[in-house]
Design a protein around this motif. Structure first.
Motif, PDB file in Angstrom:
ATOM      1  N   ALA A  13      -5.263  51.672  42.220  1.00  0.00           N
ATOM      2  CA  ALA A  13      -4.648  50.380  42.547  1.00  0.00           C
ATOM      3  C   ALA A  13      -3.163  50.532  42.849  1.00  0.00           C
ATOM      4  O   ALA A  13      -2.581  49.707  43.549  1.00  0.00           O
ATOM      5  CB  ALA A  13      -4.851  49.397  41.400  1.00  0.00           C
ATOM      6  N   SER A  62      -2.823  49.856  34.220  1.00  0.00           N
ATOM      7  CA  SER A  62      -2.695  50.159  35.649  1.00  0.00           C
ATOM      8  C   SER A  62      -3.620  51.302  36.041  1.00  0.00           C
ATOM      9  O   SER A  62      -3.638  52.351  35.409  1.00  0.00           O
ATOM     10  CB  SER A  62      -1.262  50.537  35.996  1.00  0.00           C
ATOM     11  OG  SER A  62      -0.384  49.463  35.749  1.00  0.00           O
ATOM     12  N   LYS A  63      -4.386  51.068  37.105  1.00  0.00           N
ATOM     13  CA  LYS A  63      -5.265  52.099  37.640  1.00  0.00           C
ATOM     14  C   LYS A  63      -4.515  52.861  38.725  1.00  0.00           C
ATOM     15  O   LYS A  63      -3.823  52.261  39.544  1.00  0.00           O
ATOM     16  CB  LYS A  63      -6.535  51.482  38.216  1.00  0.00           C
ATOM     17  CG  LYS A  63      -7.392  50.823  37.162  1.00  0.00           C
ATOM     18  CD  LYS A  63      -8.674  50.269  37.763  1.00  0.00           C
ATOM     19  CE  LYS A  63      -9.473  49.585  36.687  1.00  0.00           C
ATOM     20  NZ  LYS A  63     -10.797  50.084  36.563  1.00  0.00           N
TER      21      LYS A  63
END
Length: 134
Positions: free
Chosen positions: A84, A80-81
């Protein structure tokens, strides 16, 4: 009628960095092999990293969810960024502060600016903790 045939393969790998003179070449013709390897010494940085422990990644996921006020059922993983997930630069600073508090570490500003994913944060935490062990 006998037929003469020539079968072969050639593989060539070169560094993706244009200033580098590293190459590995492999040629095979009719079952005979020739391998050549040339190496021109340059000061090249080699970086070996290991993935953080799953429990560290899990703790980082919980902290990220808390700092970003995400629902408990949000899908936050190592990949997960932060962007984002809706984090801006201030959110990222708050995430790093939460990580410092949770793990009892201090993250240098340069390192903090390079963190963009949960996995990167977990890897950095473990690297910092490892350096602290005498």
């Amino acid at each position: 009628m006998a037929a003469n045939s020539l079968t072969g393969a050639s593989i060539s790998m070169r560094s993706r960095f244009p200033q580098s003179n590293h190459s590995l070449v492999f040629h095979s013709i009719s079952g005979r092999s020739n391998v050549s390897f040339s190496w021109q010494p340059h000061f090249t940085r080699l970086r070996v990293t290991c993935a953080a422990k799953p429990e560290t990644v899990e703790k980082v996921c919980k902290i990220v969810k808390k700092q970003l006020a995400l629902p408990d059922d949000s899908n936050v993983t190592g990949e997960s960024k932060f962007a984002a997930l809706g984090a801006d630069s201030l959110d990222t600073v708050e995430i790093v502060m939460g990580l410092e508090e949770e793990f009892g570490i201090s993250v240098e500003e340069d390192s903090a600016q390079n963190i963009t994913t949960v996995q990167e944060a977990a890897d950095l935490i473990e690297a910092i903790i490892e350096k602290q062990i005498p």
